[in-house]
Write a protein that holds these residues in place. Structure first.
Motif, PDB file in Angstrom:
ATOM      1  N   ASP A  11      33.173  32.073  28.091  1.00  0.00           N
ATOM      2  CA  ASP A  11      33.131  31.454  26.761  1.00  0.00           C
ATOM      3  C   ASP A  11      31.795  30.785  26.511  1.00  0.00           C
ATOM      4  OD1 ASP A  11      35.639  32.081  26.214  1.00  0.00           O
ATOM      5  OD2 ASP A  11      36.509  30.081  26.502  1.00  0.00           O
ATOM      6  N   VAL A  12      31.352  30.061  27.549  1.00  0.00           N
ATOM      7  CA  VAL A  12      30.154  29.250  27.407  1.00  0.00           C
ATOM      8  C   VAL A  12      28.934  30.155  27.214  1.00  0.00           C
ATOM      9  CG1 VAL A  12      28.683  27.552  28.549  1.00  0.00           C
ATOM     10  CG2 VAL A  12      31.163  27.364  28.713  1.00  0.00           C
TER      11      VAL A  12
ATOM     12  N   ALA B 222      29.035  31.567  23.745  1.00  0.00           N
ATOM     13  CA  ALA B 222      28.652  30.527  22.788  1.00  0.00           C
ATOM     14  C   ALA B 222      27.139  30.369  22.785  1.00  0.00           C
ATOM     15  CB  ALA B 222      29.333  29.201  23.147  1.00  0.00           C
TER      16      ALA B 222
ATOM     17  N   GLY C  77      32.042  34.373  19.593  1.00  0.00           N
ATOM     18  CA  GLY C  77      31.124  33.304  20.010  1.00  0.00           C
ATOM     19  C   GLY C  77      31.768  31.937  20.157  1.00  0.00           C
ATOM     20  N   LYS C  78      32.998  31.776  19.663  1.00  0.00           N
ATOM     21  CA  LYS C  78      33.685  30.478  19.680  1.00  0.00           C
ATOM     22  C   LYS C  78      32.765  29.360  19.178  1.00  0.00           C
ATOM     23  CE  LYS C  78      37.446  32.065  22.113  1.00  0.00           C
ATOM     24  NZ  LYS C  78      37.078  32.900  23.286  1.00  0.00           N
ATOM     25  N   ALA C  79      32.517  28.361  20.021  1.00  0.00           N
ATOM     26  CA  ALA C  79      31.673  27.239  19.579  1.00  0.00           C
ATOM     27  C   ALA C  79      30.292  27.704  19.141  1.00  0.00           C
ATOM     28  CB  ALA C  79      31.558  26.201  20.693  1.00  0.00           C
ATOM     29  N   GLY C  80      29.837  28.827  19.682  1.00  0.00           N
ATOM     30  CA  GLY C  80      28.543  29.373  19.264  1.00  0.00           C
ATOM     31  C   GLY C  80      28.520  29.720  17.791  1.00  0.00           C
TER      32      GLY C  80
ATOM     33  N   ILE D 289      29.687  25.638  15.847  1.00  0.00           N
ATOM     34  CA  ILE D 289      28.782  24.482  15.889  1.00  0.00           C
ATOM     35  C   ILE D 289      27.607  24.618  14.906  1.00  0.00           C
ATOM     36  CG2 ILE D 289      27.184  23.169  17.378  1.00  0.00           C
ATOM     37  CD1 ILE D 289      30.062  22.508  18.006  1.00  0.00           C
TER      38      ILE D 289
ATOM     39  N   GLY E  31      28.863  22.459  23.194  1.00  0.00           N
ATOM     40  CA  GLY E  31      30.024  22.399  22.299  1.00  0.00           C
ATOM     41  C   GLY E  31      31.202  23.166  22.895  1.00  0.00           C
ATOM     42  N   GLN E  32      30.897  24.329  23.474  1.00  0.00           N
ATOM     43  CA  GLN E  32      31.967  25.148  24.060  1.00  0.00           C
ATOM     44  C   GLN E  32      32.617  24.437  25.246  1.00  0.00           C
ATOM     45  OE1 GLN E  32      32.899  28.192  22.710  1.00  0.00           O
ATOM     46  NE2 GLN E  32      34.673  27.884  24.042  1.00  0.00           N
ATOM     47  N   VAL E  33      31.806  23.766  26.048  1.00  0.00           N
ATOM     48  CA  VAL E  33      32.353  23.035  27.203  1.00  0.00           C
ATOM     49  C   VAL E  33      33.309  21.947  26.703  1.00  0.00           C
ATOM     50  CG1 VAL E  33      31.757  21.451  29.087  1.00  0.00           C
ATOM     51  CG2 VAL E  33      30.384  23.525  28.694  1.00  0.00           C
TER      52      VAL E  33
ATOM     53  N   LEU F 250      34.863  21.908  23.806  1.00  0.00           N
ATOM     54  CA  LEU F 250      36.029  22.597  23.230  1.00  0.00           C
ATOM     55  C   LEU F 250      37.002  23.028  24.325  1.00  0.00           C
ATOM     56  CD1 LEU F 250      36.453  24.078  20.137  1.00  0.00           C
ATOM     57  CD2 LEU F 250      36.447  26.030  21.657  1.00  0.00           C
ATOM     58  N   ASN F 251      36.454  23.605  25.404  1.00  0.00           N
ATOM     59  CA  ASN F 251      37.294  24.055  26.519  1.00  0.00           C
ATOM     60  C   ASN F 251      38.056  22.897  27.134  1.00  0.00           C
ATOM     61  OD1 ASN F 251      36.424  26.617  26.108  1.00  0.00           O
ATOM     62  ND2 ASN F 251      35.059  26.708  27.882  1.00  0.00           N
TER      63      ASN F 251
ATOM     64  N   THR G  87      35.832  18.513  18.678  1.00  0.00           N
ATOM     65  CA  THR G  87      34.538  18.976  19.198  1.00  0.00           C
ATOM     66  C   THR G  87      33.417  18.647  18.217  1.00  0.00           C
ATOM     67  OG1 THR G  87      35.680  20.792  20.294  1.00  0.00           O
ATOM     68  CG2 THR G  87      33.294  20.981  20.088  1.00  0.00           C
TER      69      THR G  87
END
Lengths: 336, 117, 149
Positions: free
Chosen positions: B2-3, B6, B55-58, B61, C42-44, C46-47, C63
């Motif tokens: 995920d990271v 992102a 991308g989720k948070a990618g 954000i 941000g992803q970290v 969110l996770n 987040t």
């Protein structure tokens, strides 16, 4: 026909006013530049123990005026006029400094060309016999100019490679009818020139045509050539503006390369991360009142042509998509 | 995983912004406005959700994600409340972010002072 | 001045040809690296919320709130403009940059008072973002509503 006028835009002073004292105060960043030994005072920080940057700018302007008067061995009551300006809306630095000085005050605005404008007007007053001593002074401050013209300091933006760094500082010059060197001998007042540049982050390129016009006009009016000067120095064209000026003047038959400098290029070292160089009223003022004046006293330079340049825009005109009208005034400083 | 996704998607969105700023005279303010509007439009025509899936948070954000968030909220509320949802959905969905921006923004501005450069 | 003379056009051409270009490649790499890193952080976050039992949709709001807090804090500490100088759009485009655009003018205009200074200036950049974001979302919502009828 005026007896003191040469050609269409130049005047020759019959009794060339003397520069009998100057003062220059700069901020810490300017104090790291190559002229650090020429300034009267280098601030350790930009706020100068005041509660706002505007107050700090007013304070350095006021102190520069006082130091210049002291350096001229005079006292405030002996000063007939204070001619001053700065970059802020309604020239508040000058007006507020004058509030504390009790000198008859003429406020002027010529953006970064203000010192040359002030010296021109001051010399006319002194030569005309309307005053014995007067002070021409200007100031600018990075933090006050930045928030008025550009972005907040802490905004995470990138500066354009052609952007210039507003000089924090103040310069003041006492002009007098006394007979001593250096003198203000000639003044060429520029016309407002606009070549259609609209990028307010590229002032050097916007102002270069004004400088070129005034320089050529000066040579044509006076019959002088670049060889008649030891130093030809523009106010704050920065590296790009300087390059353009040099090149276009050469095309028009004036080769000034071997004696040409720009205060904006000189005031900082390139590694100080100022992109194209310095700008602001104080840029040409502190270099002139510091370095040039002191080197003229030593006889290192005897004939200097200063062309101070200014961009006459505002944030409103920029936002309305206007191009940038520019001005340049030339003054000859000579040891007679 | 995920990271990393992102990182790549978020990085690429920022690269578009950088190209816009360098190639044109757009200021950061213009870029932000452009991104929030583009995010809303892309979301409206159904192209942004797939990017969020990858991308989720990618994708959430960057400010395009803010536009997407507003539009997603509006569409949910329209489904639920009809025409009224057009007016309530956007800010309902973005309430957390906007409130945080105002509260923390005010707080930080009051506590700190800009550093002279 | 709408119509330029030939002299003005020639001059503009000369300036265009002489002006130094921004270091595009370096800027793009920096924007990618920093923008990507901010999103990865941000992803970290969110996770973390997801691991505590939230759905990914629910985790979006907290987040954003934390990222906005971080952007505002780093602006207050005087760090965000330094990141921005290096990263360009990499730190402008993420929501932390939105927070930066709120705090930086607000902080700077504190001396003009808490109403016309801080509170009004907070929205110098953020205001247009909200206006265009909300208006475009509303228009899209309206279109969606009309299509659904």
């Amino acid at each position: 026909m005026s007896i003191k006028k040469l050609g269409s835009q130049t005047i020759r002073f019959e009794n060339p006013p003397s520069i009998i004292g100057t003062a220059s105060i700069v901020g810490p960043k300017e104090g790291q530049g190559q002229f650090k030994d020429y300034y009267d005072l280098i601030l350790s920080d930009n706020i100068y123990a005041e509660s706002s940057w505007e107050k700090a700018e007013k304070k350095i302007l006021k102190e520069a005026i006082e130091i210049a008067i002291k350096n001229a061995d005079l006292t405030t009551p002996k000063i007939d006029y204070l001619i001053a300006g700065d970059l802020l809306n309604q020239i508040i630095s000058a007006g507020f400094a004058a509030r504390e000085l009790e000198i008859p005050f003429l406020g002027i605005y010529g953006a970064c060309s203000t010192l040359a404008e002030g010296v021109t007007l001051g010399s006319i007053i002194v030569d005309g016999g309307f005053a014995e001593n007067l002070v021409a002074a200007v100031s600018s401050h990075f933090c006050t100019a930045e928030r008025q013209f550009r972005f907040p300091l802490e905004l995470g933006n990138q500066r354009s490679p052609t952007s210039q760094w507003t000089v924090t500082g103040a310069g003041a010059m006492v002009l007098s009818s006394k007979q001593q060197n250096p003198r203000v001998t000639l003044a060429t007042t520029g016309k407002v020139i606009d070549m259609g540049e609209s990028d307010s982050n590229n002032m050097g390129a916007a102002m270069a045509p004004a400088a070129i016009d005034t320089i050529i006009r000066h040579f044509q009016d006076t019959g002088k050539t670049p060889d008649d000067y030891d130093l030809i120095v523009t106010g704050d064209l920065g590296s790009l503006g300087k390059e353009i000026t040099e090149e276009l003047l050469k095309q028009k038959g004036y080769n000034i390369s071997n004696k040409y400098a720009d205060c904006g290029v000189l005031i900082y070292y390139p590694e100080q991360d100022v992109h194209a160089g310095g700008s602001g009223c104080a840029c040409s003022a502190v270099v002139t009142c510091g370095y040039i004046f002191k080197e003229m006293l030593k006889g290192q330079y005897n004939k200097v042509l200063l062309i101070a340049t200014g961009a006459l825009l505002s944030t409103t005109s920029s936002q309305q998509g206007e191009t940038i009208p520019c001005i340049a005034h030339a003054i000859s400083l000579e040891n007679l | 995983m995920d990271v990393i996704n992102a990182f790549i998607v978020g990085g690429l969105i920022c690269v578009i912004g950088q190209i816009l700023m360098d190639a044109t005279k757009l200021t950061p303010a213009h870029v932000l406005v452009f991104f929030v509007t583009s995010g809303a439009v892309l979301s409206g025509i159904g192209l942004y959700q797939p990017l969020v899936d990858i991308g989720k948070a990618g994708a959430t954000i960057p400010l395009t994600g803010f536009g997407h968030n507003l539009v997603t909220g509006v569409i949910q509320d329209v489904d639920e409340y009809g025409l009224l949802g057009v007016f309530t959905g956007g800010l309902r969905a973005a309430a957390g972010g906007i409130t945080a921006a105002i509260v923390f923004g005010y707080l930080m501005a009051v506590i700190f002072n800009p550093k002279p450069k | 001045m709408s119509a330029f003379t030939k002299e003005q056009k020639d001059y503009q051409k000369l300036v265009k040809q002489k002006r130094p270009k921004p270091p595009m490649l370096k800027n793009i790499i920096a924007a990618f690296a920093v923008g990507g890193t901010i999103c990865a952080i941000g992803q970290v976050i969110l996770n973390f919320f997801v691991s505590r039992g939230m759905t990914p949709e629910q985790a979006g709001a907290p987040t954003s709130i934390i990222m906005i807090f971080l952007g505002a804090l780093l602006t207050g500490l005087g760090v965000y403009d330094k990141i921005g100088k290096f990263a360009g759009a990499g730190s402008v485009v993420p929501i932390t940059g939105f927070a930066n655009s709120i705090v930086s003018p607000a902080m700077e205009f504190k001396r003009e008072g808490y109403v016309f200074g801080v509170a009004a200036k907070m929205f110098v950049i953020a205001g247009p973002v909200l206006v265009y974001g909300i208006n475009s979302a509303t228009i899209i919502g309206l279109i969606y509503y009309l299509i659904k009828l």
